[in-house]
Design a protein around this motif. Structure first.
Motif, PDB file in Angstrom:
ATOM      1  N   LYS A 108      49.821  41.187  42.447  1.00  0.00           N
ATOM      2  CA  LYS A 108      49.758  41.139  43.659  1.00  0.00           C
ATOM      3  C   LYS A 108      49.632  39.919  44.304  1.00  0.00           C
ATOM      4  O   LYS A 108      49.332  38.852  43.513  1.00  0.00           O
ATOM      5  CB  LYS A 108      48.603  42.299  44.086  1.00  0.00           C
ATOM      6  CG  LYS A 108      47.506  41.929  42.965  1.00  0.00           C
ATOM      7  CD  LYS A 108      46.747  40.680  42.685  1.00  0.00           C
ATOM      8  CE  LYS A 108      46.280  39.894  43.989  1.00  0.00           C
ATOM      9  NZ  LYS A 108      45.752  38.330  43.716  1.00  0.00           N
ATOM     10  N   TYR A 137      42.478  46.754  39.388  1.00  0.00           N
ATOM     11  CA  TYR A 137      41.252  47.306  39.646  1.00  0.00           C
ATOM     12  C   TYR A 137      41.223  49.016  39.889  1.00  0.00           C
ATOM     13  O   TYR A 137      40.141  49.483  39.662  1.00  0.00           O
ATOM     14  CB  TYR A 137      40.535  46.860  40.905  1.00  0.00           C
ATOM     15  CG  TYR A 137      40.121  45.223  40.588  1.00  0.00           C
ATOM     16  CD1 TYR A 137      40.463  44.180  41.419  1.00  0.00           C
ATOM     17  CD2 TYR A 137      39.552  44.817  39.453  1.00  0.00           C
ATOM     18  CE1 TYR A 137      40.400  42.886  41.080  1.00  0.00           C
ATOM     19  CE2 TYR A 137      39.423  43.182  39.106  1.00  0.00           C
ATOM     20  CZ  TYR A 137      39.915  42.491  39.976  1.00  0.00           C
ATOM     21  OH  TYR A 137      39.614  41.035  39.378  1.00  0.00           O
ATOM     22  N   GLN A 167      34.225  35.554  46.518  1.00  0.00           N
ATOM     23  CA  GLN A 167      34.273  34.625  45.291  1.00  0.00           C
ATOM     24  C   GLN A 167      33.847  33.177  45.926  1.00  0.00           C
ATOM     25  O   GLN A 167      33.510  33.158  47.190  1.00  0.00           O
ATOM     26  CB  GLN A 167      35.867  34.417  44.892  1.00  0.00           C
ATOM     27  CG  GLN A 167      36.249  35.602  44.303  1.00  0.00           C
ATOM     28  CD  GLN A 167      37.711  35.458  44.271  1.00  0.00           C
ATOM     29  OE1 GLN A 167      38.571  34.622  44.580  1.00  0.00           O
ATOM     30  NE2 GLN A 167      38.058  36.362  43.256  1.00  0.00           N
ATOM     31  N   ASP A 193      45.289  37.436  48.753  1.00  0.00           N
ATOM     32  CA  ASP A 193      44.587  37.104  47.307  1.00  0.00           C
ATOM     33  C   ASP A 193      43.834  38.159  46.969  1.00  0.00           C
ATOM     34  O   ASP A 193      44.022  38.902  45.681  1.00  0.00           O
ATOM     35  CB  ASP A 193      44.279  35.719  47.259  1.00  0.00           C
ATOM     36  CG  ASP A 193      43.906  35.541  45.819  1.00  0.00           C
ATOM     37  OD1 ASP A 193      43.200  34.266  45.486  1.00  0.00           O
ATOM     38  OD2 ASP A 193      44.413  36.063  44.886  1.00  0.00           O
ATOM     39  N   HIS A 197      43.800  43.403  47.121  1.00  0.00           N
ATOM     40  CA  HIS A 197      42.900  44.195  45.782  1.00  0.00           C
ATOM     41  C   HIS A 197      42.014  45.418  46.821  1.00  0.00           C
ATOM     42  O   HIS A 197      42.044  46.573  46.343  1.00  0.00           O
ATOM     43  CB  HIS A 197      42.158  43.425  45.088  1.00  0.00           C
ATOM     44  CG  HIS A 197      42.742  42.851  44.138  1.00  0.00           C
ATOM     45  ND1 HIS A 197      43.291  43.670  43.054  1.00  0.00           N
ATOM     46  CD2 HIS A 197      42.805  41.672  43.519  1.00  0.00           C
ATOM     47  CE1 HIS A 197      43.945  42.687  42.190  1.00  0.00           C
ATOM     48  NE2 HIS A 197      43.375  41.592  42.372  1.00  0.00           N
TER      49      HIS A 197
HETATM   50  C1  SOE Z   1      41.786  34.475  42.666  1.00  0.00           C
HETATM   51  O1  SOE Z   1      41.024  34.906  43.705  1.00  0.00           O
HETATM   52  C2  SOE Z   1      41.882  35.676  41.654  1.00  0.00           C
HETATM   53  O2  SOE Z   1      42.424  35.258  40.417  1.00  0.00           O
HETATM   54  C3  SOE Z   1      42.828  36.684  42.202  1.00  0.00           C
HETATM   55  O3  SOE Z   1      44.110  36.106  42.195  1.00  0.00           O
HETATM   56  C4  SOE Z   1      42.754  37.731  41.325  1.00  0.00           C
HETATM   57  O4  SOE Z   1      43.958  38.638  41.558  1.00  0.00           O
HETATM   58  C5  SOE Z   1      41.598  38.451  40.982  1.00  0.00           C
HETATM   59  O5  SOE Z   1      41.587  39.520  40.168  1.00  0.00           O
HETATM   60  C6  SOE Z   1      40.756  37.390  40.450  1.00  0.00           C
HETATM   61  O6  SOE Z   1      40.490  36.461  41.514  1.00  0.00           O
END
Ligand code: SOE
Length: 377
Positions: A108, A137, A167, A193, A197
Motif C-alpha cells: 500500500k 492490519y 509515528q 503512507d 491503512h
Molecule cells: C512508515 O510509515 C511505515 O513503514 C508504513 O509504510 C507501513 O505501511 C506501516 O505498517 C509502518 O510504518
C-alpha cells in the motif's frame, strides 16, 4: 506467468524490493511451512533490486534462488509477483504482471495517484490472476474479533469511527530525506503512507454498517519543508505532508475522524481505532495488538479482552491462548490467505478494487485541502 501454476507444483515467487517490506514478506514466506502446513508450497525464485551487492545479500538471507535488476525480466517468469517497491513503481510492474497472467500482491498505497490506482484496478479486472493490496492490519486477530462484534450488532447503530495513526520517525527536522518525502515518487506523505491503512481499516471494520463515504473535509500539513539528503549531504525539499486530518460523513450518518502524523513525538507505530454505537464501543491500538477494549451490553465501561483465544481465526496455527503475537504475524496471515487464494483460484481481500476505493479517499483529502472546502465523493 510460468507454466508451473498447477495446484500440485510450488508457486514461484518474484519479489521487487528487499528492504523493510521485502524482509516482512520474506519472513512471512519462511514461517508458512512450519505454522500453516496447508499453505501452498512456495519457491522464492527471484528478488529484484538495483544495488547488486545488497540484493545478493538479501537473496542469501531471504532464501531467493536468483536476483535481477530489472522487473521486466521477472514478471512473466513467476506465478506470483510481490510489488514492494517505492510507490512510483507500483503501477507499471503490477500492470505488466497482470497482463502476463501473473498474480500480484502490491504494497500500500496502491499507487501515488488516483489515475495510477485506476489503471491497476482495471488491469486486475481484465486479468484472471489474483491481485491484492497488502493492508496487513486487517489480519490482526483483535481486528477480526472486533469485526465480528460490529457485524453481529453488538455495538448497535454506529455513530462514530475515530482512527489515529501516529509515528515520530520524522519528528526531528534533521531526520534524513527519503523517497517518501517526494510527491512525484510517493504521491503524498503521512496521508498515503499511513492514512491509507486507516481508511482501509475503517472500511474493513464498519464499512458494511456505515456505507460509503459521502463527503469529507481534509487537511494536510508539512512542518519541515526540507531535509538533509544522506547521499548528497544537501538539503532537499519535502513536497509531501508530515500530517493529515479528515472529517468524514458516511452514508449512514455516522461521523468519521481520521488523523495521521509522522512527527507525533513519542509515538512509534500507534495505529488506533475506536468505534462507538448505540449498544457499545470498541477500542484497539496496534501498540497493544493482542488486546481489544470492548464495552457492550450492561457493562459500565470497557473490558480488555486478550484476543489470543478461540475468537482468533489463526490461534490454531501459533501458540496456546494468551501467548501473544506481534506485528510480523499479520504478514504471515496475509500471505497465507493470498497464496491460498492463488493456489485455489479464490478471491483475496483487500483486492485492487478495494484499494482503489481507498485511493479515492486519499485523492479527496488532497483535493479538499487544495480547495479549503468539503469534497463530495
Ligand atoms: C512508515 O510509515 C511505515 O513503514 C508504513 O509504510 C507501513 O505501511 C506501516 O505498517 C509502518 O510504518
Amino acid at each position: 506467468m510460468s507454466d508451473t501454476n498447477s495446484t500440485s507444483d510450488p508457486l514461484t515467487v518474484g519479489m521487487l524490493g528487499y528492504r523493510f517490506m521485502g524482509k516482512a514478506h520474506s519472513n512471512a514466506l519462511s514461517r508458512l511451512p512450519m505454522f500453516f502446513p496447508d499453505a501452498p508450497d512456495v519457491v522464492r525464485h527471484t528478488i529484484v533490486g538495483r544495488d547488486e551487492e545488497a540484493l545478493a545479500d538479501a537473496a542469501d538471507r531471504y532464501g531467493f534462488e536468483h536476483t535481477a535488476t530489472d522487473w521486466r525480466d521477472v514478471v512473466d517468469e513467476v506465478d506470483v509477483f510481490y510489488n514492494l517497491g517505492p510507490n512510483h513503481l507500483h503501477v507499471e510492474p503490477s500492470v505488466a504482471a497482470l497482463e502476463a497472467g501473473t498474480n500480484v500482491l502490491c504494497e500500500k498505497p496502491l499507487a501515488p495517484t488516483l489515475d495510477g490506482a485506476e489503471e491497476m484496478r482495471d488491469a486486475a479486472a481484465a486479468s484472471d490472476a489474483v491481485a491484492g493490496c497488502a493492508f496487513n492490519y486487517r489480519f490482526v486477530p483483535a481486528i477480526r474479533y472486533a469485526r465480528g462484534l460490529v457485524d453481529g450488532g453488538d455495538l448497535g447503530e454506529i455513530s462514530h469511527v475515530r482512527v489515529r495513526y501516529l509515528q515520530d520517525w520524522l519528528a526531528d527536522p534533521e531526520a534524513p530525506w527519503t523517497w517518501r518525502m517526494d510527491e512525484d515518487i510517493a504521491g503524498s506523505g503521512a496521508l498515503g503512507d499511513i492514512g491509507a491503512h486507516s481508511f482501509d481499516l475503517a472500511g474493513f471494520l464498519v464499512g458494511e454498517q456505515v456505507g460509503d463515504v459521502e463527503r469529507l473535509s481534509g487537511h494536510l500539513r508539512t512542518f519541515t519543508e526540507e531535509r538533509p539528503d544522506p547521499d548528497s549531504n544537501e538539503e532537499r525539499p519535502v513536497t509531501v505532508d508530515d500530517a493529515y486530518s479528515a472529517q468524514v460523513d458516511f452514508e449512514s450518518g455516522a461521523m468519521g475522524t481520521f488523523e495521521g502524523s509522522r512527527v507525533a513525538n513519542g509515538h512509534k507505530n500507534d495505529h488506533s481505532i475506536a468505534v462507538h454505537g448505540t449498544e457499545g464501543s470498541i477500542r484497539f491500538s496496534l501498540e497493544r495488538l493482542n488486546e481489544l477494549e470492548v464495552k457492550t451490553g450492561d457493562a459500565r465501561g470497557y473490558e480488555t479482552v486478550m484476543v489470543t483465544d478461540e475468537s482468533d481465526p489463526y490461534v490454531e496455527a501459533w501458540w496456546p491462548p494468551g501467548h501473544v503475537l506481534g506485528w510480523e504475524h499479520t504478514f504471515v496471515h496475509e500471505n497465507y490467505e493470498f497464496l491460498t487464494a492463488v493456489r485455489d483460484g479464490g478471491e483475496f481481500s483487500p483486492s485492487f478494487e478495494e484499494a482503489y476505493e481507498v485511493q479515492r479517499l486519499l485523492d479527496a483529502v488532497q483535493r479538499s485541502d487544495e480547495r479549503g472546502e468539503w469534497v463530495d465523493l
